[in-house]
Design an enzyme around this catalytic site. Structure first.
Site, PDB file in Angstrom:
ATOM      1  N   CYS A 144      41.121  82.024  11.732  1.00 13.49           N
ATOM      2  CA  CYS A 144      40.005  82.950  11.822  1.00 13.49           C
ATOM      3  C   CYS A 144      39.104  82.785  10.593  1.00 13.49           C
ATOM      4  O   CYS A 144      39.563  82.409   9.516  1.00 13.49           O
ATOM      5  CB  CYS A 144      40.521  84.387  11.902  1.00 13.49           C
ATOM      6  N   ASP A 189      37.898  85.083   8.903  1.00 12.83           N
ATOM      7  CA  ASP A 189      38.065  86.245   8.028  1.00 12.83           C
ATOM      8  C   ASP A 189      38.231  85.804   6.568  1.00 12.83           C
ATOM      9  O   ASP A 189      39.019  84.911   6.266  1.00 12.83           O
ATOM     10  CB  ASP A 189      39.307  87.035   8.489  1.00 12.83           C
ATOM     11  N   ARG A 229      39.692  87.058   4.229  1.00 13.09           N
ATOM     12  CA  ARG A 229      40.995  87.339   3.609  1.00 13.09           C
ATOM     13  C   ARG A 229      42.062  86.334   3.999  1.00 13.09           C
ATOM     14  O   ARG A 229      43.219  86.481   3.617  1.00 13.09           O
ATOM     15  CB  ARG A 229      41.437  88.759   3.995  1.00 13.09           C
ATOM     16  N   HIS A 279      45.910  86.632  12.501  1.00 15.33           N
ATOM     17  CA  HIS A 279      46.229  87.515  11.374  1.00 15.33           C
ATOM     18  C   HIS A 279      46.135  88.978  11.788  1.00 15.33           C
ATOM     19  O   HIS A 279      45.473  89.327  12.780  1.00 15.33           O
ATOM     20  CB  HIS A 279      45.307  87.235  10.184  1.00 15.33           C
ATOM     21  N   CYS A 310      42.630  91.861  12.424  1.00 13.39           N
ATOM     22  CA  CYS A 310      41.539  90.937  12.770  1.00 13.39           C
ATOM     23  C   CYS A 310      40.396  91.714  13.437  1.00 13.39           C
ATOM     24  O   CYS A 310      40.606  92.377  14.465  1.00 13.39           O
ATOM     25  CB  CYS A 310      42.055  89.847  13.697  1.00 13.39           C
TER      26      CYS A 310
HETATM   27 ZN   LIG Z   1      40.198  87.594  12.259  1.00 20.17          ZN
END
Ligand SMILES: [Zn+2]
Length: 268
Positions: free
Chosen positions: A100, A102, A104, A156, A159
């Protein structure tokens, strides 16, 4: 040289601290937006995107990024003077990471690796669409030409894409991208409805989504060839934001399912 040691000085550097100050929520919209990234899909998040930040502050932020890069490059060179000259010659990653976008979930950092170790494709909610040219190109290049030995599909917890898929707000183009996840929500509605919290629902959806992306991956002819000819391995994991740990998923298939998949998807 320890691979991890590359990152430590930056994590504690003054530049890093300066960057951190800049990305701390400062506008009222940011300060009140619920749960960070998941708010991207919320009304508060949409208001946040329309804010017009102070241009000078933006310049400060950009300069901080450049300063951070300079400090990082210097710290790497201090520890390994040949790192960048060797890195510039060629890349030899052994793993393709599909994850992803993301912020993080930075694959190279959380694997404790360094630039050059991981070939990467990231998108919203680590979804593999069978006809998506971007992911297909990355898979072809990294598996067929770079020769990675492993492919990891990583979902994750928390999400934003999965949280949006568990809600029914119309977001826009992203809704079309998330269609496979909504299909999983529909297919596994009874199980997901039985879970008490949104965290539990989205974590289970993350597992199902990784498994689904692996199923798409296993129909790719380049993946089929590499698994057959040189033992390419594929893996599914979920990264737990609350612990920093990767949780492996069961990715095996029965002989019967294997034969059916090869019969349907192998091309020569
Ligand atoms: Zn995500």
């Amino acid at each position: 040289m320890s691979m991890r040691s590359i990152w430590r000085p930056i994590a504690r550097s003054a530049t890093s601290a300066r960057l951190s100050r800049h990305i701390v929520p400062r506008s009222p919209a940011r300060a009140t937006s619920p749960r960070g990234v998941s708010a991207f899909f919320s009304t508060a998040g949409q208001r946040m995107l329309k804010d017009q930040p102070d241009p000078d502050l933006n310049n400060d932020e950009f300069q901080a990024y450049l300063d951070g890069n300079a400090a990082w490059a210097q710290s790497v060179t201090d520890k390994d003077p040949n790192f960048f000259t060797e890195s510039a010659k060629a890349q030899y990653p052994t793993v393709l990471w599909i994850g992803c976008g993301d912020s993080r979930v930075p694959e190279t950092t959380l694997l404790g690796l360094k630039p050059g170790d991981v070939f990467v494709h990231r998108n919203i909610a680590n979804i593999l669409h069978p006809s998506d040219l971007s992911s297909l190109s990355v898979i072809e290049f990294s598996v067929k030409y770079v020769g990675v030995k492993h492919v990891i599909v990583c979902g994750h917890t928390q999400c934003g894409g999965l949280i949006a898929s568990m809600k029914n707000d119309r977001v826009g183009l992203i809704d079309s991208w998330l269609t496979p996840v909504r299909a999983l929500r529909c297919k596994h509605a009874d199980e997901l409805d039985s879970l008490d919290t949104m965290d539990a629902k989205t974590k289970r959806l993350a597992e199902l989504n990784v498994q689904n992306s692996l199923e798409v991956l296993k129909t790719n002819p380049i993946i089929i060839d590499a698994m057959r000819d040189r033992g390419l391995q594929i893996h599914g994991v979920v990264y737990n934001l609350a612990t920093g740990k990767l949780e492996p998923l069961e990715t095996g298939e029965s002989q019967e399912d294997f034969k059916k998949r090869i019969a349907a998807f192998e091309t020569k």
